[in-house]
Design an enzyme around this catalytic site. Structure first.
Site, mmCIF file in Angstrom:
data_model
loop_
_atom_site.group_PDB
_atom_site.id
_atom_site.type_symbol
_atom_site.label_atom_id
_atom_site.label_comp_id
_atom_site.label_asym_id
_atom_site.label_seq_id
_atom_site.Cartn_x
_atom_site.Cartn_y
_atom_site.Cartn_z
ATOM 1 N N CYS A 165 -13.022 -31.256 71.906
ATOM 2 C CA CYS A 165 -12.339 -30.560 73.004
ATOM 3 C C CYS A 165 -10.887 -31.040 72.972
ATOM 4 C CB CYS A 165 -13.035 -30.775 74.347
ATOM 5 S SG CYS A 165 -13.015 -32.465 74.996
HETATM 6 C C1 RB5 Z 1 -9.850 -27.888 78.870
HETATM 7 O O1 RB5 Z 1 -10.904 -27.404 79.611
HETATM 8 C C2 RB5 Z 1 -9.933 -29.393 78.710
HETATM 9 O O2 RB5 Z 1 -10.319 -29.954 79.923
HETATM 10 C C3 RB5 Z 1 -10.928 -29.786 77.620
HETATM 11 O O3 RB5 Z 1 -10.536 -29.292 76.376
HETATM 12 C C4 RB5 Z 1 -11.146 -31.264 77.462
HETATM 13 O O4 RB5 Z 1 -9.986 -31.943 77.116
HETATM 14 C C5 RB5 Z 1 -11.897 -31.894 78.539
HETATM 15 O O5 RB5 Z 1 -12.138 -33.107 78.554
#
Ligand code: RB5
Length: 150
Positions: free
Chosen positions: A66
């Protein structure tokens, strides 16, 4: 070894690079749990899918990307039995498997680039946990909490 891959929209392009690396260079079988574009998705759903696939035996290890690697680790760690570790360096990735038996590695596309990610993935997949009474203590505590709720 079969590896489950996952990402939210922030991790999509990074995941695609890791997928090519796993399939073409490391010659590892990949199950891709998405996402499949840069369109926004909620990261917990992907993390839950990869964690469940580990528990079902569908895949042996998981890698989830993420923006920071943190949200997907926190979410995956809510699946009973799952140990997900966020690693942005080779040493931690190796230890996450050897010391902690982490079935899932998470990384953040806004923290490191895919070339560093490939080295981290290789270090993580190159080693295999043997045993640790400390990991067993974590498993025992989780079971104790689960049984107390029944
Ligand atoms: C985006 O939703 C962001 O919150 C995600 O990519 C991540 O970094 C969450 O921990």
């Amino acid at each position: 070894m079969k590896v489950g891959l996952g990402a939210d929209h922030n991790g999509f392009e990074f995941k695609e690079e890791i997928k090519k690396y796993l399939e073409n260079t490391l010659e590892v079988e990949v199950v891709d749990f998405g996402c499949h574009s840069c369109d926004a998705v909620d990261y917990p759903a992907v993390a839950f899918e990869v964690g469940t696939a580990i528990n079902n035996g569908e895949v042996d290890r998981g890698i989830i990307i993420c923006g920071t690697g943190l949200g997907v680790a926190i979410a995956a760690n809510k699946i009973p039995g799952i140990r997900a570790a966020t690693c942005h360096d080779v040493y931690s990735a190796e230890r996450a498997q050897l010391s902690n038996n982490a079935q899932i590695l998470t990384m953040g596309s806004q923290v490191i680039g895919p070339e560093a990610g490939k080295k981290i993935v290789r270090a993580y997949l190159d080693v295999q946990f043997k045993s640790s009474h400390k990991v067993q203590q974590i498993i025992d505590k989780e079971n104790e909490i689960h049984n107390a709720k029944l």
